[in-house]
Design an enzyme around this catalytic site. Structure first.
Site, PDB file in Angstrom:
ATOM      1  N   GLY A  87       0.411  -1.262  -0.219  1.00  9.92           N
ATOM      2  CA  GLY A  87      -0.028   0.059   0.275  1.00  9.92           C
ATOM      3  C   GLY A  87       0.998   1.274  -0.355  1.00  9.92           C
ATOM      4  N   TYR A  90       4.882   6.935  -3.450  1.00  7.84           N
ATOM      5  CA  TYR A  90       6.355   6.930  -3.416  1.00  7.84           C
ATOM      6  C   TYR A  90       7.000   6.603  -2.165  1.00  7.84           C
ATOM      7  CZ  TYR A  90       5.998   6.752  -8.762  1.00  7.84           C
ATOM      8  OH  TYR A  90       5.605   6.391  -9.549  1.00  7.84           O
ATOM      9  N   TYR A  92      11.429   6.164  -1.426  1.00  6.61           N
ATOM     10  CA  TYR A  92      12.620   5.925  -1.317  1.00  6.61           C
ATOM     11  C   TYR A  92      13.867   4.844  -1.069  1.00  6.61           C
ATOM     12  CZ  TYR A  92      17.626   6.943  -1.349  1.00  6.61           C
ATOM     13  OH  TYR A  92      18.841   7.105  -0.737  1.00  6.61           O
ATOM     14  N   SER A 181      10.114   1.126   7.084  1.00  7.85           N
ATOM     15  CA  SER A 181      11.784   2.575   7.179  1.00  7.85           C
ATOM     16  C   SER A 181      11.609   3.285   8.119  1.00  7.85           C
ATOM     17  CB  SER A 181      11.792   2.941   5.603  1.00  7.85           C
ATOM     18  OG  SER A 181      10.748   3.935   5.139  1.00  7.85           O
ATOM     19  N   CYS A 197       5.753   9.753  -0.459  1.00  5.15           N
ATOM     20  CA  CYS A 197       4.489   9.106   0.414  1.00  5.15           C
ATOM     21  C   CYS A 197       3.097  10.417  -0.272  1.00  5.15           C
ATOM     22  CB  CYS A 197       4.015   8.790   1.367  1.00  5.15           C
ATOM     23  SG  CYS A 197       5.432   7.951   2.486  1.00  5.15           S
TER      24      CYS A 197
END
Length: 248
Positions: A87, A90, A92, A181, A197
């Site tokens: 879910g 984007y 990194y 993360s 996000c």
């Protein structure tokens, strides 16, 4: 939901084996990580393997979740871009960022996606608190945020704040994979190639950016201790980079 409710509801049923704990050495290629998660999650769903928490670092890359908007990929040629089934939008990943892949069988815990995401947030917030950093949830934004009162307020007058941890999960047969993360000391400029996000107007921070020059191994210990408070016991490393005796 109160934190105590989250902790109680997400603990494994009595008698369940402890969760395996693995720390990968070096940088793990993203496609290799996805293949490993798929294999482990399938084995857990079949009852052939115990639950697993896997800590990795990736080389610089962007990932696109199921809600990713093409316009949010600002620099498509900068780093490799991977479409993924988790879910979110984007994100990194890169060196200096601890990525925690969580493969738990929610049939043995609680089949509630929102409670699971809240529990992952609780792990991050508790780990940050142990390092004297106040992480906070936001009802309209997934992840963990840190207030930056030393910066000018946002255009609407609200206090400036940065994101320090992202969360994105996927469930198959009620077994989770992907996870969260936490920015320890990544190159924060690398986030400029995406709208993280899909959220505009906010920054991204890290522990080192906040003035905490911590080592990744120290952060791993904090994450593990917090995970065990929320989700229950884990076992020592069986492969990968083992924790030292002082970290166990």
């Amino acid at each position: 939901m109160q934190r105590q409710d989250i902790e109680t509801s997400l603990l494994a049923i009595p008698g369940s084996p402890p969760v395996r704990w693995r720390v990968a050495p070096g940088l793990v290629a993203y496609d290799e990580a996805v293949e490993t998660m798929e294999r482990e999650a399938a084995a857990i769903a079949r009852g052939e393997a115990d639950e697993l928490v896997w800590l990795v670092e990736h080389p610089p890359l962007y990932t696109a979740g199921t809600s990713a908007v093409p316009d949010d990929l600002v620099a498509p040629d900068r780093f490799p871009v991977f479409s993924t089934g988790r879910g979110g939008e984007y994100t990194y990943h890169g060196p200096g960022q601890r990525v925690v892949y969580v493969m738990l069988d929610l049939k043995c815990r609680r089949q509630d996606v929102r409670a699971f995401v809240a529990a992952l947030e609780a792990v991050v917030i508790d780990a940050l608190d142990s390092m004297n950093v106040r992480g906070e949830r936001r009802e309209d934004r997934v992840g963990v945020w840190v207030r930056r009162p030393e910066r000018p307020p946002l255009p609407d007058g609200s206090p400036a704040e940065d994101k320090i941890a992202a969360i994105g999960i996927r469930l198959r047969r009620w077994v989770s994979f992907h996870g969260f993360s936490l920015n320890v000391d990544p190159d924060l400029e690398h986030f400029s190639g995406i709208v993280p996000c899909g959220i505009r107007g906010y920054g991204v921070t890290s522990l080192v950016d906040l003035g905490l020059p911590v080592m990744m191994s120290d952060v791993d210990v904090r994450i593990r201790e917090s995970f065990e408070r929320v989700f229950g016991e884990t076992t020592p490393d069986t492969d990968g980079q083992a924790m030292s005796a002082s970290q166990a």
